[in-house]
Design a protein around this motif. Structure first.
Motif, PDB file in Angstrom:
ATOM      1  N   PRO A  50      53.091  35.671  37.313  1.00 54.62           N
ATOM      2  CA  PRO A  50      51.300  35.975  38.516  1.00 54.62           C
ATOM      3  C   PRO A  50      50.261  35.466  38.105  1.00 54.62           C
ATOM      4  O   PRO A  50      50.147  35.845  36.688  1.00 54.62           O
ATOM      5  CB  PRO A  50      51.779  37.648  38.806  1.00 54.62           C
ATOM      6  N   THR A  51      49.431  34.825  39.149  1.00 55.93           N
ATOM      7  CA  THR A  51      48.630  34.064  38.184  1.00 55.93           C
ATOM      8  C   THR A  51      47.344  35.009  39.254  1.00 55.93           C
ATOM      9  O   THR A  51      47.155  34.634  40.417  1.00 55.93           O
ATOM     10  CB  THR A  51      48.653  33.073  38.061  1.00 55.93           C
ATOM     11  N   LEU A  52      45.950  35.369  39.273  1.00 55.02           N
ATOM     12  CA  LEU A  52      45.197  34.803  40.220  1.00 55.02           C
ATOM     13  C   LEU A  52      43.779  33.675  40.276  1.00 55.02           C
ATOM     14  O   LEU A  52      42.699  33.474  40.517  1.00 55.02           O
ATOM     15  CB  LEU A  52      44.123  36.617  39.671  1.00 55.02           C
ATOM     16  N   ASP A  53      44.520  32.295  39.665  1.00 53.46           N
ATOM     17  CA  ASP A  53      43.398  32.006  39.729  1.00 53.46           C
ATOM     18  C   ASP A  53      42.906  31.624  40.177  1.00 53.46           C
ATOM     19  O   ASP A  53      44.119  31.323  41.407  1.00 53.46           O
ATOM     20  CB  ASP A  53      44.472  30.585  38.681  1.00 53.46           C
ATOM     21  N   GLN A  54      41.606  30.811  40.259  1.00 46.83           N
ATOM     22  CA  GLN A  54      41.371  30.313  41.561  1.00 46.83           C
ATOM     23  C   GLN A  54      41.192  29.544  42.215  1.00 46.83           C
ATOM     24  O   GLN A  54      41.257  29.368  43.716  1.00 46.83           O
ATOM     25  CB  GLN A  54      40.043  30.783  40.864  1.00 46.83           C
ATOM     26  N   PRO A  92      42.324  41.936  35.370  1.00 48.86           N
ATOM     27  CA  PRO A  92      41.491  42.269  34.998  1.00 48.86           C
ATOM     28  C   PRO A  92      40.359  42.484  36.377  1.00 48.86           C
ATOM     29  O   PRO A  92      41.048  41.470  37.422  1.00 48.86           O
ATOM     30  CB  PRO A  92      40.762  41.777  33.718  1.00 48.86           C
ATOM     31  N   GLU A  93      39.700  43.272  36.163  1.00 53.30           N
ATOM     32  CA  GLU A  93      38.727  43.675  37.810  1.00 53.30           C
ATOM     33  C   GLU A  93      38.562  43.040  37.988  1.00 53.30           C
ATOM     34  O   GLU A  93      38.146  42.045  39.011  1.00 53.30           O
ATOM     35  CB  GLU A  93      38.154  45.433  37.580  1.00 53.30           C
ATOM     36  N   ALA A  94      37.676  41.973  37.311  1.00 54.25           N
ATOM     37  CA  ALA A  94      37.074  41.011  37.644  1.00 54.25           C
ATOM     38  C   ALA A  94      36.970  39.752  38.180  1.00 54.25           C
ATOM     39  O   ALA A  94      37.097  39.012  39.133  1.00 54.25           O
ATOM     40  CB  ALA A  94      36.245  40.588  35.737  1.00 54.25           C
ATOM     41  N   ASP A  95      38.913  39.900  37.500  1.00 55.47           N
ATOM     42  CA  ASP A  95      39.207  38.104  38.545  1.00 55.47           C
ATOM     43  C   ASP A  95      39.931  39.086  39.814  1.00 55.47           C
ATOM     44  O   ASP A  95      40.168  38.007  40.852  1.00 55.47           O
ATOM     45  CB  ASP A  95      40.528  38.241  37.821  1.00 55.47           C
ATOM     46  N   ARG A  96      40.233  40.421  39.833  1.00 53.07           N
ATOM     47  CA  ARG A  96      40.888  41.473  41.143  1.00 53.07           C
ATOM     48  C   ARG A  96      39.423  40.729  41.959  1.00 53.07           C
ATOM     49  O   ARG A  96      39.380  40.308  43.404  1.00 53.07           O
ATOM     50  CB  ARG A  96      41.101  42.306  40.723  1.00 53.07           C
ATOM     51  N   LEU A  97      38.316  40.546  41.611  1.00 56.09           N
ATOM     52  CA  LEU A  97      37.170  41.175  42.633  1.00 56.09           C
ATOM     53  C   LEU A  97      37.102  39.213  43.082  1.00 56.09           C
ATOM     54  O   LEU A  97      36.978  39.082  44.378  1.00 56.09           O
ATOM     55  CB  LEU A  97      35.877  40.902  42.270  1.00 56.09           C
ATOM     56  N   ALA A  98      37.629  38.047  42.017  1.00 53.31           N
ATOM     57  CA  ALA A  98      36.819  37.391  42.047  1.00 53.31           C
ATOM     58  C   ALA A  98      37.703  36.542  42.957  1.00 53.31           C
ATOM     59  O   ALA A  98      37.740  35.602  43.667  1.00 53.31           O
ATOM     60  CB  ALA A  98      37.296  36.460  41.005  1.00 53.31           C
ATOM     61  N   VAL A  99      39.280  37.368  43.425  1.00 52.09           N
ATOM     62  CA  VAL A  99      40.071  36.901  44.848  1.00 52.09           C
ATOM     63  C   VAL A  99      39.311  36.511  45.811  1.00 52.09           C
ATOM     64  O   VAL A  99      39.625  35.303  46.961  1.00 52.09           O
ATOM     65  CB  VAL A  99      41.315  37.392  45.561  1.00 52.09           C
ATOM     66  N   LEU A 100      38.249  36.814  46.251  1.00 50.05           N
ATOM     67  CA  LEU A 100      37.432  37.256  47.382  1.00 50.05           C
ATOM     68  C   LEU A 100      37.077  35.420  47.388  1.00 50.05           C
ATOM     69  O   LEU A 100      36.418  35.166  48.896  1.00 50.05           O
ATOM     70  CB  LEU A 100      36.300  38.632  47.655  1.00 50.05           C
ATOM     71  N   ASP A 101      36.510  35.188  46.919  1.00 49.36           N
ATOM     72  CA  ASP A 101      35.687  34.026  46.636  1.00 49.36           C
ATOM     73  C   ASP A 101      36.593  32.806  47.147  1.00 49.36           C
ATOM     74  O   ASP A 101      36.222  31.410  47.443  1.00 49.36           O
ATOM     75  CB  ASP A 101      35.167  33.600  44.918  1.00 49.36           C
ATOM     76  N   ALA A 102      37.878  32.776  47.050  1.00 51.94           N
ATOM     77  CA  ALA A 102      38.790  32.421  47.408  1.00 51.94           C
ATOM     78  C   ALA A 102      38.760  31.699  49.234  1.00 51.94           C
ATOM     79  O   ALA A 102      39.505  31.366  49.701  1.00 51.94           O
ATOM     80  CB  ALA A 102      40.655  32.381  47.507  1.00 51.94           C
ATOM     81  N   GLY A 103      37.637  33.028  50.192  1.00 52.38           N
ATOM     82  CA  GLY A 103      37.645  32.917  50.878  1.00 52.38           C
ATOM     83  C   GLY A 103      38.565  33.062  51.948  1.00 52.38           C
ATOM     84  O   GLY A 103      38.963  32.778  52.935  1.00 52.38           O
ATOM     85  N   PRO A 104      40.160  33.910  52.006  1.00 52.91           N
ATOM     86  CA  PRO A 104      40.594  34.914  52.817  1.00 52.91           C
ATOM     87  C   PRO A 104      40.565  35.221  53.706  1.00 52.91           C
ATOM     88  O   PRO A 104      39.053  35.774  54.146  1.00 52.91           O
ATOM     89  CB  PRO A 104      41.473  35.807  51.816  1.00 52.91           C
ATOM     90  N   ASP A 105      40.799  35.152  55.015  1.00 49.79           N
ATOM     91  CA  ASP A 105      40.600  36.312  56.189  1.00 49.79           C
ATOM     92  C   ASP A 105      41.181  37.638  55.763  1.00 49.79           C
ATOM     93  O   ASP A 105      40.124  38.666  56.026  1.00 49.79           O
ATOM     94  CB  ASP A 105      41.860  35.580  57.182  1.00 49.79           C
ATOM     95  N   MET A 106      41.290  37.979  55.614  1.00 50.71           N
ATOM     96  CA  MET A 106      41.186  38.926  54.820  1.00 50.71           C
ATOM     97  C   MET A 106      42.009  39.446  53.378  1.00 50.71           C
ATOM     98  O   MET A 106      42.456  38.500  52.782  1.00 50.71           O
ATOM     99  CB  MET A 106      43.050  39.851  55.879  1.00 50.71           C
ATOM    100  N   ALA A 107      41.380  40.638  52.868  1.00 47.97           N
ATOM    101  CA  ALA A 107      42.435  40.753  51.597  1.00 47.97           C
ATOM    102  C   ALA A 107      42.532  42.607  51.293  1.00 47.97           C
ATOM    103  O   ALA A 107      42.165  43.019  52.059  1.00 47.97           O
ATOM    104  CB  ALA A 107      41.256  41.040  50.396  1.00 47.97           C
ATOM    105  N   SER A 108      43.665  42.639  50.226  1.00 42.49           N
ATOM    106  CA  SER A 108      44.190  44.035  50.234  1.00 42.49           C
ATOM    107  C   SER A 108      42.905  44.953  49.661  1.00 42.49           C
ATOM    108  O   SER A 108      42.378  44.439  48.601  1.00 42.49           O
ATOM    109  CB  SER A 108      46.061  44.165  49.763  1.00 42.49           C
ATOM    110  N   CYS A 109      42.719  45.899  49.496  1.00 43.81           N
ATOM    111  CA  CYS A 109      41.916  47.047  49.378  1.00 43.81           C
ATOM    112  C   CYS A 109      42.559  48.410  48.207  1.00 43.81           C
ATOM    113  O   CYS A 109      42.990  49.459  49.598  1.00 43.81           O
ATOM    114  CB  CYS A 109      40.758  47.138  49.886  1.00 43.81           C
ATOM    115  N   THR A 110      43.094  48.907  47.424  1.00 43.54           N
ATOM    116  CA  THR A 110      43.969  49.723  46.811  1.00 43.54           C
ATOM    117  C   THR A 110      42.620  50.386  47.607  1.00 43.54           C
ATOM    118  O   THR A 110      42.196  51.034  46.115  1.00 43.54           O
ATOM    119  CB  THR A 110      44.951  49.916  46.407  1.00 43.54           C
TER     120      THR A 110
END
Ligand code: KMH
Ligand code: ZN
Length: 275
Positions: free
Chosen positions: A57-61, A90-108
Motif C-alpha cells: 500500500p502507498t499514498l504516493d502523490q 501518517p496523518e499528513a499523507d492521508r490529508l495529502a490524498v486530497l491534493d490528487a483531486g478526486p471526486d470523493m474521498a473517504s472520511c472515517t
C-alpha cells in the motif's frame, strides 16, 4: 424507499497481500481493467487504494494523481480516494490524498480497533479532513465503523457545516474485528441513528468477510446502497476464494435487481451524491 441502488466497488484495500490473493488488482493496468468491467456491470463509484511496485500500500502523490487521471480517462466512474490508507500511514499523507483531486474521498468518523491494529482517527484530524474537503470541492463519504461514529458525524456537521454539495452520504463498514458487527440488527440500529443527521442522508453498507451477504441483504431491504469488493472480502462462499471484483459486483447487481432496486447509472449516482 430509494428506488435505485448505488453500487460502489472497493477493489483493492490495504490489507490483503498480492502473494496470498493473486486476483487482487494492484497495478494501474489491473485497476483500470477492473474499473471498466465493474462499471459495465453496474458499479457507479470506485473506492481506491493504490499499491507500489512491490504491491505494498502507498499514498504516493504522483501515483495517486496518475490513477485519478487514468480512471477518469477510461471510465465514467465516480473516483473516491481512500484517505484511510493503511493503519501505518501518517496523518499528513492521508490529508495529502486530497491534493490528487478526486471526486470523493473517504472520511472515517472515529478511531476503531482493527483486528490486532488500531485505525486511528483523532477528532482534530477528522475536522481537518472535513474542512479541507469543503474548501476543495471534494465530496466525502463518511465511513462508520461503529455506532458512536454517527454521533461524531452529527457533532462534526453541527460545528463545521455540511459537506461540499450539501448531501450527506455515509458508509457502514460492518464486521471489522473491533468495530460494529455485520448483522441486520446492527444495520437497523445504525439506520435509526441517521434520524439525527440531515434529512435526505443516504447510506451504503458493506460487511467484511463472512458478514458480506447478511449486510448486503439487510442494506437492500432497509433502503440502503451497497459497497462490495476485494477490499472487504476475498471469499465468495465457504471454501471458495473470490475470483475477481467483477464476480462480487455481478452478485450485488443481481441481488439489487431481485430487490427491484436496479443499479444507479453514474449520472444518477452523481445526482444522488451532490457531485
Ligand atoms: N485500510 C483501513 C485501515 C478508508 O479507506 O477510508 C482503512 C480504510 C478506510 O480502508
Ligand atoms: Zn478503504
Amino acid at each position: 424507499m430509494t428506488t435505485g441502488t448505488l453500487i460502489t466497488v472497493a477493489p483493492t484495500g490495504a490489507e490483503s497481500a498480492k502473494a496470498e490473493v493473486p486476483a487482487l488488482p494492484v497495478t494501474l493496468d489491473e485497476l483500470l481493467l477492473t474499473a471498466k468491467e465493474c462499471e459495465a456491470l453496474g458499479a457507479a463509484v470506485i473506492h481506491v487504494h493504490i499499491r507500489d511496485d512491490e504491491a505494498r500500500p502507498t499514498l504516493d502523490q504522483g501515483r495517486l494523481r496518475e490513477t485519478v487521471a487514468a480512471l477518469r480517462e477510461s471510465t465514467d466512474l465516480i473516483v473516491q480516494l481512500s484517505s484511510g490508507g493503511a493503519v501505518t500511514d501518517p496523518e499528513a499523507d492521508r490529508l495529502a490524498v486530497l491534493d490528487a483531486g478526486p471526486d470523493m474521498a473517504s472520511c472515517t468518523m472515529g478511531t476503531v480497533n482493527f483486528g490486532d491494529d488500531v485505525f486511528l482517527n483523532r477528532w482534530e484530524f477528522i475536522v481537518d479532513l472535513h474542512t479541507r474537503m469543503q474548501e476543495r470541492g471534494v465530496v466525502p463519504e463518511y465511513e462508520i465503523f461503529d455506532l458512536g461514529h454517527l454521533t461524531a458525524l452529527q457533532r462534526l456537521l453541527g460545528k463545521y457545516g455540511l459537506p461540499h454539495g450539501g448531501h450527506v452520504h455515509v458508509d457502514f463498514v460492518m464486521g471489522v474485528p473491533g468495530g460494529m458487527p455485520g448483522t441486520t440488527e446492527t444495520l437497523v440500529a445504525a439506520r435509526q441513528m441517521l434520524r439525527d443527521l440531515p434529512d435526505g442522508t443516504t447510506f451504503s453498507a458493506t460487511g467484511i468477510g463472512r458478514s458480506t451477504i447478511p449486510v448486503l441483504l439487510a442494506s437492500l431491504s432497509a433502503g440502503g446502497h451497497l459497497r462490495v469488493g476485494m477490499e472487504d472480502t476475498v471469499t465468495y462462499a465457504k471454501g471458495r476464494p473470490v475470483e475477481s471484483n467483477m464476480q462480487l459486483v455481478a452478485r450485488a447487481v443481481g441481488f439489487a435487481q431481485l430487490a427491484q432496486r436496479p443499479p444507479l447509472t453514474t449520472t444518477e449516482a452523481r445526482e444522488l451524491l451532490g457531485l
